[in-house]
Structure formats: C-alpha cells, structure tokens
Write a protein that holds these residues in place. Structure first.
Motif, PDB file in Angstrom:
ATOM      1  N   SER A  42     -19.751   4.559 -33.197  1.00  0.00           N
ATOM      2  CA  SER A  42     -21.158   4.159 -33.167  1.00  0.00           C
ATOM      3  C   SER A  42     -21.512   3.360 -34.418  1.00  0.00           C
ATOM      4  CB  SER A  42     -22.069   5.390 -33.073  1.00  0.00           C
ATOM      5  OG  SER A  42     -21.883   6.025 -31.837  1.00  0.00           O
ATOM      6  N   HIS A  43     -21.092   3.867 -35.573  1.00  0.00           N
ATOM      7  CA  HIS A  43     -21.366   3.191 -36.851  1.00  0.00           C
ATOM      8  C   HIS A  43     -20.796   1.773 -36.849  1.00  0.00           C
ATOM      9  CE1 HIS A  43     -21.582   2.607 -41.200  1.00  0.00           C
ATOM     10  NE2 HIS A  43     -20.305   2.257 -41.154  1.00  0.00           N
ATOM     11  N   LEU A  44     -19.577   1.638 -36.431  1.00  0.00           N
ATOM     12  CA  LEU A  44     -18.895   0.353 -36.470  1.00  0.00           C
ATOM     13  C   LEU A  44     -19.471  -0.645 -35.464  1.00  0.00           C
ATOM     14  CD1 LEU A  44     -16.587  -0.733 -38.178  1.00  0.00           C
ATOM     15  CD2 LEU A  44     -15.022  -0.088 -36.362  1.00  0.00           C
ATOM     16  N   VAL A  45     -19.641  -0.214 -34.220  1.00  0.00           N
ATOM     17  CA  VAL A  45     -20.127  -1.118 -33.174  1.00  0.00           C
ATOM     18  C   VAL A  45     -21.573  -1.525 -33.431  1.00  0.00           C
ATOM     19  CG1 VAL A  45     -20.617  -1.323 -30.700  1.00  0.00           C
ATOM     20  CG2 VAL A  45     -18.476  -0.287 -31.472  1.00  0.00           C
ATOM     21  N   GLU A  46     -22.396  -0.584 -33.836  1.00  0.00           N
ATOM     22  CA  GLU A  46     -23.790  -0.917 -34.121  1.00  0.00           C
ATOM     23  C   GLU A  46     -23.910  -1.791 -35.362  1.00  0.00           C
ATOM     24  OE1 GLU A  46     -25.655   2.926 -34.166  1.00  0.00           O
ATOM     25  OE2 GLU A  46     -25.339   3.167 -32.005  1.00  0.00           O
ATOM     26  N   GLY A  47     -22.972  -1.651 -36.302  1.00  0.00           N
ATOM     27  CA  GLY A  47     -22.975  -2.470 -37.508  1.00  0.00           C
ATOM     28  C   GLY A  47     -22.485  -3.889 -37.281  1.00  0.00           C
ATOM     29  N   HIS A  48     -21.727  -4.100 -36.218  1.00  0.00           N
ATOM     30  CA  HIS A  48     -21.166  -5.420 -35.902  1.00  0.00           C
ATOM     31  C   HIS A  48     -21.303  -5.685 -34.398  1.00  0.00           C
ATOM     32  CE1 HIS A  48     -19.408  -5.519 -39.916  1.00  0.00           C
ATOM     33  NE2 HIS A  48     -19.007  -4.285 -39.704  1.00  0.00           N
ATOM     34  N   PRO A  49     -22.520  -5.838 -33.922  1.00  0.00           N
ATOM     35  CA  PRO A  49     -22.737  -5.947 -32.476  1.00  0.00           C
ATOM     36  C   PRO A  49     -22.053  -7.137 -31.811  1.00  0.00           C
ATOM     37  CG  PRO A  49     -24.755  -6.460 -33.681  1.00  0.00           C
ATOM     38  CD  PRO A  49     -23.759  -5.953 -34.676  1.00  0.00           C
ATOM     39  N   LEU A  50     -21.848  -8.213 -32.542  1.00  0.00           N
ATOM     40  CA  LEU A  50     -21.221  -9.388 -31.926  1.00  0.00           C
ATOM     41  C   LEU A  50     -19.706  -9.262 -31.840  1.00  0.00           C
ATOM     42  CD1 LEU A  50     -23.378 -12.235 -33.504  1.00  0.00           C
ATOM     43  CD2 LEU A  50     -23.627 -11.127 -31.271  1.00  0.00           C
ATOM     44  N   TRP A  51     -19.122  -8.388 -32.634  1.00  0.00           N
ATOM     45  CA  TRP A  51     -17.676  -8.210 -32.591  1.00  0.00           C
ATOM     46  C   TRP A  51     -17.248  -7.571 -31.279  1.00  0.00           C
ATOM     47  CZ3 TRP A  51     -15.933  -6.122 -38.045  1.00  0.00           C
ATOM     48  CH2 TRP A  51     -16.292  -7.053 -39.026  1.00  0.00           C
ATOM     49  N   TRP A  52     -18.065  -6.678 -30.777  1.00  0.00           N
ATOM     50  CA  TRP A  52     -17.779  -5.979 -29.523  1.00  0.00           C
ATOM     51  C   TRP A  52     -18.992  -6.155 -28.613  1.00  0.00           C
ATOM     52  CZ3 TRP A  52     -16.953  -3.531 -34.341  1.00  0.00           C
ATOM     53  CH2 TRP A  52     -15.617  -3.530 -34.735  1.00  0.00           C
ATOM     54  N   ALA A  53     -19.210  -7.387 -28.213  1.00  0.00           N
ATOM     55  CA  ALA A  53     -20.431  -7.754 -27.488  1.00  0.00           C
ATOM     56  C   ALA A  53     -20.594  -6.994 -26.171  1.00  0.00           C
ATOM     57  CB  ALA A  53     -20.466  -9.257 -27.244  1.00  0.00           C
ATOM     58  N   ALA A  54     -19.524  -6.859 -25.409  1.00  0.00           N
ATOM     59  CA  ALA A  54     -19.631  -6.165 -24.109  1.00  0.00           C
ATOM     60  C   ALA A  54     -19.948  -4.688 -24.313  1.00  0.00           C
ATOM     61  CB  ALA A  54     -18.343  -6.331 -23.309  1.00  0.00           C
ATOM     62  N   LEU A  55     -19.304  -4.070 -25.275  1.00  0.00           N
ATOM     63  CA  LEU A  55     -19.532  -2.645 -25.556  1.00  0.00           C
ATOM     64  C   LEU A  55     -20.949  -2.436 -26.085  1.00  0.00           C
ATOM     65  CD1 LEU A  55     -18.586   0.265 -25.804  1.00  0.00           C
ATOM     66  CD2 LEU A  55     -17.487  -0.354 -27.974  1.00  0.00           C
ATOM     67  N   ASN A  56     -21.354  -3.259 -27.017  1.00  0.00           N
ATOM     68  CA  ASN A  56     -22.705  -3.137 -27.577  1.00  0.00           C
ATOM     69  C   ASN A  56     -23.766  -3.344 -26.495  1.00  0.00           C
ATOM     70  OD1 ASN A  56     -24.490  -2.780 -29.845  1.00  0.00           O
ATOM     71  ND2 ASN A  56     -24.940  -4.939 -29.657  1.00  0.00           N
ATOM     72  N   LYS A  57     -23.558  -4.345 -25.648  1.00  0.00           N
ATOM     73  CA  LYS A  57     -24.496  -4.609 -24.551  1.00  0.00           C
ATOM     74  C   LYS A  57     -24.561  -3.415 -23.598  1.00  0.00           C
ATOM     75  CE  LYS A  57     -25.275  -7.840 -20.751  1.00  0.00           C
ATOM     76  NZ  LYS A  57     -24.643  -7.617 -19.475  1.00  0.00           N
ATOM     77  N   TYR A  58     -23.406  -2.873 -23.279  1.00  0.00           N
ATOM     78  CA  TYR A  58     -23.381  -1.734 -22.360  1.00  0.00           C
ATOM     79  C   TYR A  58     -24.116  -0.542 -22.961  1.00  0.00           C
ATOM     80  CZ  TYR A  58     -21.882   1.474 -18.789  1.00  0.00           C
ATOM     81  OH  TYR A  58     -21.887   2.380 -17.771  1.00  0.00           O
ATOM     82  N   TRP A  59     -23.908  -0.291 -24.240  1.00  0.00           N
ATOM     83  CA  TRP A  59     -24.610   0.816 -24.899  1.00  0.00           C
ATOM     84  C   TRP A  59     -26.117   0.573 -24.901  1.00  0.00           C
ATOM     85  CZ3 TRP A  59     -21.318   2.168 -29.875  1.00  0.00           C
ATOM     86  CH2 TRP A  59     -20.176   2.884 -29.472  1.00  0.00           C
ATOM     87  N   ARG A  60     -26.541  -0.658 -25.154  1.00  0.00           N
ATOM     88  CA  ARG A  60     -27.977  -0.968 -25.148  1.00  0.00           C
ATOM     89  C   ARG A  60     -28.573  -0.760 -23.753  1.00  0.00           C
ATOM     90  NH1 ARG A  60     -26.654  -5.806 -27.361  1.00  0.00           N
ATOM     91  NH2 ARG A  60     -27.612  -6.847 -25.583  1.00  0.00           N
ATOM     92  N   GLU A  61     -27.815  -1.137 -22.727  1.00  0.00           N
ATOM     93  CA  GLU A  61     -28.307  -0.999 -21.345  1.00  0.00           C
ATOM     94  C   GLU A  61     -28.315   0.448 -20.876  1.00  0.00           C
ATOM     95  OE1 GLU A  61     -25.654  -3.537 -19.189  1.00  0.00           O
ATOM     96  OE2 GLU A  61     -26.755  -5.350 -19.739  1.00  0.00           O
ATOM     97  N   HIS A  62     -27.587   1.315 -21.554  1.00  0.00           N
ATOM     98  CA  HIS A  62     -27.492   2.727 -21.173  1.00  0.00           C
ATOM     99  C   HIS A  62     -27.772   3.593 -22.399  1.00  0.00           C
ATOM    100  CE1 HIS A  62     -25.163   0.493 -18.212  1.00  0.00           C
ATOM    101  NE2 HIS A  62     -25.572   1.403 -17.369  1.00  0.00           N
ATOM    102  N   PRO A  63     -29.047   3.680 -22.785  1.00  0.00           N
ATOM    103  CA  PRO A  63     -29.373   4.474 -23.973  1.00  0.00           C
ATOM    104  C   PRO A  63     -29.099   5.961 -23.775  1.00  0.00           C
ATOM    105  CG  PRO A  63     -31.357   3.734 -22.852  1.00  0.00           C
ATOM    106  CD  PRO A  63     -30.191   3.112 -22.139  1.00  0.00           C
ATOM    107  N   GLU A  64     -28.879   6.613 -24.890  1.00  0.00           N
ATOM    108  CA  GLU A  64     -28.655   8.066 -24.849  1.00  0.00           C
ATOM    109  C   GLU A  64     -29.897   8.734 -24.246  1.00  0.00           C
ATOM    110  OE1 GLU A  64     -26.163  10.031 -25.676  1.00  0.00           O
ATOM    111  OE2 GLU A  64     -24.869   8.693 -26.793  1.00  0.00           O
ATOM    112  N   PRO A  65     -29.686   9.728 -23.409  1.00  0.00           N
ATOM    113  CA  PRO A  65     -30.854  10.462 -22.864  1.00  0.00           C
ATOM    114  C   PRO A  65     -31.696  11.053 -23.999  1.00  0.00           C
ATOM    115  CG  PRO A  65     -28.827  11.087 -21.722  1.00  0.00           C
ATOM    116  CD  PRO A  65     -28.427  10.234 -22.892  1.00  0.00           C
ATOM    117  N   GLY A  66     -32.992  10.898 -23.904  1.00  0.00           N
ATOM    118  CA  GLY A  66     -33.895  11.457 -24.894  1.00  0.00           C
ATOM    119  C   GLY A  66     -34.016  10.612 -26.150  1.00  0.00           C
ATOM    120  N   VAL A  67     -33.378   9.417 -26.156  1.00  0.00           N
ATOM    121  CA  VAL A  67     -33.466   8.576 -27.358  1.00  0.00           C
ATOM    122  C   VAL A  67     -34.485   7.492 -27.140  1.00  0.00           C
ATOM    123  CG1 VAL A  67     -32.212   6.972 -28.844  1.00  0.00           C
ATOM    124  CG2 VAL A  67     -31.094   9.021 -28.006  1.00  0.00           C
TER     125      VAL A  67
END
Length: 153
Positions: free
Chosen positions: A128-153
C-alpha cells in the motif's frame, strides 16, 4: 451455348461464395483458439512471475507477514529496503496480472488477479505504501484500488 456458360459461371460464383464462407468461419474459429491460447499463456506467465516473487518470501519466512499478515514496514533499514524491493516486484506482477486479465477478452472472467490485488492492499502495508506513493509506476493496480475502496473507508 451462352446459357451453358452462364450456368457454369453461376455455379462457379456459388461455389466460390461457399468456399469463402467456410474459410471465414474457419478463420474465426482459429482466431478464437489463438486468443484463448494467448490468454492462457499470459496467465501462465503471470503465475510464473508470482511464484518467483514468492520464492524470495519463502526463503526468508519472516518476510511473509509483511505481505500476507499485515506487518508494518520494518524499522531496520536493510530489512525495510528488502521488503520494499520485494513489494515493488510484487506490485509489478499484480499490475501485469490486472492488465492482461482486463485486455484479453477470453480471460476477462478470471477474477483471481483482482481479488489478489485487493487482498494485498489489506494485508501488506508495504505494498500500500509503495503503490500509493508511486501511483504512475503501477497504474493498473492503483486504478483498480481507487475503483474498489476499502469497505468503510
């Protein structure tokens, strides 16, 4: 006599259309088979990459918690660097898995990479720290995480 040639020409056209139709059907069938094989090959490639990363974790069992057990980043600088390096490699693999699953219609149904990506966000603060710190490095993963937020967040 010209009627005979007309009939022969018509038969030739009909046969030509039938052969063309058969060829088109066969080409479509072969394309479908090739697409499935490309998807399976890409999935295999992704799994091989994942297994390689997991051999690094298995070689040092203390690392397991940093990826699958919710352990925070280590305070020791060399161990922290090791965890972040493996997290980057793992992010590469998961990003690849998401891209191939999304871009290959014949394997789009496969949800393993998507579920794994969400699981890692929950169980690996390093990821989480790494991907959120470098969103363009792992664009597909970061996008997927943004589209599917943690429940209750």
């Amino acid at each position: 006599m010209s009627d005979v040639f007309g009939v022969i020409a018509s038969i030739g056209v009909v046969v030509s259309l039938l052969v063309s139709s058969w060829q088109t059907r066969e080409l479509t069938r072969q394309t479908s088979i090739n697409n499935v094989m490309a998807g399976v090959s890409a999935m295999y490639n992704g799994m091989e990459r994942l297994h390689h990363i997991e051999t690094l974790i298995a070689a040092e069992p203390g690392l397991y918690g940093h990826f699958y057990g919710g352990a925070s980043l280590p305070a020791d600088e060399s161990q922290r660097a090791r965890v972040l390096t493996i997290a980057g490699m793992l992010a590469d693999v998961v990003d690849y898995g998401l891209v191939i699953t999304e871009s290959t219609p014949d394997i789009k149904f496969y949800v393993g990479w998507r579920d794994y990506a969400l699981s890692l966000r929950r169980t690996s603060p390093a990821m989480s720290h790494l991907v959120e710190g470098h969103p363009l490095w792992w664009a597909a993963l970061n996008k997927y995480w943004r589209e599917h937020p943690e429940p209750g967040v």
